[in-house]
Design a protein around this motif. Sequence first.
Motif, short mmCIF file in Angstrom:
data_model
loop_
_atom_site.label_atom_id
_atom_site.label_comp_id
_atom_site.label_asym_id
_atom_site.label_seq_id
_atom_site.Cartn_x
_atom_site.Cartn_y
_atom_site.Cartn_z
N THR A 29 99.11 60.14 43.55
CA THR A 29 99.39 59.03 44.46
C THR A 29 98.22 58.88 45.41
O THR A 29 97.79 59.84 46.05
N LYS A 30 97.70 57.66 45.51
CA LYS A 30 96.53 57.41 46.35
C LYS A 30 96.89 56.40 47.44
O LYS A 30 97.40 55.32 47.16
N LYS A 31 96.61 56.77 48.68
CA LYS A 31 96.91 55.89 49.81
C LYS A 31 95.76 54.94 50.10
O LYS A 31 95.94 53.91 50.73
N ASP A 32 94.56 55.31 49.72
CA ASP A 32 93.40 54.46 49.96
C ASP A 32 92.39 54.66 48.85
O ASP A 32 92.57 55.50 47.97
N SER A 33 91.32 53.89 48.90
CA SER A 33 90.34 53.94 47.83
C SER A 33 89.45 55.17 47.92
O SER A 33 88.86 55.57 46.92
N ALA A 34 89.33 55.74 49.11
CA ALA A 34 88.47 56.92 49.29
C ALA A 34 89.30 58.18 49.06
O ALA A 34 89.88 58.74 49.98
N GLN A 35 89.38 58.59 47.81
CA GLN A 35 90.22 59.72 47.43
C GLN A 35 89.34 60.86 46.96
O GLN A 35 88.55 60.73 46.01
N LEU A 36 89.47 62.02 47.63
CA LEU A 36 88.72 63.21 47.24
C LEU A 36 89.66 64.15 46.50
O LEU A 36 90.70 64.55 47.03
N VAL A 37 89.29 64.53 45.27
CA VAL A 37 90.08 65.42 44.43
C VAL A 37 89.28 66.70 44.20
O VAL A 37 88.10 66.64 43.85
N VAL A 38 89.94 67.84 44.40
CA VAL A 38 89.28 69.13 44.21
C VAL A 38 90.04 69.93 43.16
O VAL A 38 91.25 70.14 43.28
N LEU A 39 89.33 70.39 42.12
CA LEU A 39 89.89 71.22 41.06
C LEU A 39 89.52 72.69 41.32
O LEU A 39 88.53 72.97 41.99
N PRO A 40 90.26 73.63 40.75
CA PRO A 40 89.94 75.05 40.97
C PRO A 40 88.78 75.55 40.11
O PRO A 40 88.32 74.87 39.18
N GLU A 41 88.34 76.76 40.42
CA GLU A 41 87.29 77.42 39.65
C GLU A 41 87.72 77.58 38.19
O GLU A 41 88.90 77.79 37.90
N CYS A 42 86.77 77.48 37.28
CA CYS A 42 87.02 77.66 35.84
C CYS A 42 88.19 76.81 35.36
O CYS A 42 89.04 77.25 34.59
N ALA A 73 86.67 61.18 36.44
CA ALA A 73 86.37 60.55 37.73
C ALA A 73 86.32 59.03 37.60
O ALA A 73 86.83 58.30 38.46
N ILE A 74 85.71 58.56 36.51
CA ILE A 74 85.62 57.12 36.28
C ILE A 74 87.00 56.51 36.03
O ILE A 74 87.39 55.50 36.64
N GLU A 75 87.74 57.14 35.12
CA GLU A 75 89.03 56.56 34.72
C GLU A 75 90.03 56.49 35.86
O GLU A 75 90.77 55.51 35.99
N TYR A 76 90.01 57.53 36.72
CA TYR A 76 91.02 57.57 37.79
C TYR A 76 90.44 57.22 39.16
O TYR A 76 91.14 57.30 40.16
N GLN A 77 89.17 56.80 39.17
CA GLN A 77 88.54 56.26 40.36
C GLN A 77 88.68 57.19 41.57
O GLN A 77 89.20 56.80 42.63
N VAL A 78 88.20 58.41 41.39
CA VAL A 78 88.23 59.40 42.47
C VAL A 78 86.85 60.03 42.61
O VAL A 78 86.06 60.03 41.67
N VAL A 79 86.58 60.54 43.80
CA VAL A 79 85.44 61.44 43.98
C VAL A 79 85.95 62.82 43.59
O VAL A 79 86.89 63.34 44.19
N LEU A 80 85.37 63.39 42.55
CA LEU A 80 85.92 64.59 41.91
C LEU A 80 85.02 65.80 42.15
O LEU A 80 83.87 65.84 41.68
N VAL A 81 85.56 66.79 42.88
CA VAL A 81 84.92 68.10 42.97
C VAL A 81 85.47 68.88 41.78
O VAL A 81 86.61 69.36 41.81
N ALA A 82 84.65 69.00 40.73
CA ALA A 82 85.17 69.35 39.41
C ALA A 82 85.26 70.85 39.17
O ALA A 82 84.80 71.36 38.13
#
Length: 275
Positions: A29-42, A73-82
């Motif tokens: 769920t995204k409240k705004d266009s500036a969405q930062l997503v962080v995934l865990p190590e490995c 990142a492209i498909e879900y339009q997020v800034v992704l810390v992968a």
Amino acid sequence: MQVSLLQCQSSRSVPDNLAFIESQLKLLTKKDSAQLVVLPECCLLFGGQESQQLQYATREQDSSLKQDLSQLAIEYQVVLVAGSIPILAEDGRVYNRCYVFAADGRVLGQYDKLHLFDVEVSDGTKQYRESDAFCPGDRIVVVDTPMGKLGLAICYDIRFADLFRALREAGAEMIALPAAFTKVTGEAHWQVLLQARAIESQCFVFGAAQWGLHNGGSRETWGQSMVVSPWGEVVAQKREGTGWLQADIDLQSVQDIRARMPVMTHNRFVSPQLK
């Protein structure tokens, strides 16, 4: 801004791990266009011997894992810390590398884990030797994102306060920490270390963690993904299970706290330098 941390229970199956991450992004769920997503190590490959990372490690330009995460990142339009993925190093070992992707898939920055986890732990694995397979990075990284300046660290890095001071001095307002803390060390130290690093650096800290039993119980991680404020407050946490942890943060609070307590200008010690 909204930050979303994904807690995973990753395995040695890259397709399964990738499918899980995508299934969760569909639910985000995204409240705004500036969405930062962080995934865990490995996030795409975890468990077993560290040397198994070599099986999937390729040169950066040939990495299908990197391309898969960029596409998300492209498909879900997020800034992704992968989280982190294995990238082949020049000496035949592997960098444990975190990429930050823009919503158009561009690489905004990348960081190779500096501190390698070579320790003995009183759990089922007993001894961890990341240096058998991994090559340490050689620089600190602060990334310009649409939300603000983001410092990067990975898991064991949390124990080295000098790194976090260096990130702060390089301009970081927030720090992402993809992690896979063991259950034993996580129970003892995870929360207090996150809070300490946030207080010392006066940054928001985002600890995105692996959780639970992996690969039939051969590894167990602590979880407790957390968002910690620059005042040391636990803004949000997910103690157990997989799925999202979301929080709304205001980066203006970073400047307010720093103005009220200017510890960087008061510090009488020289700035840390990477060996």
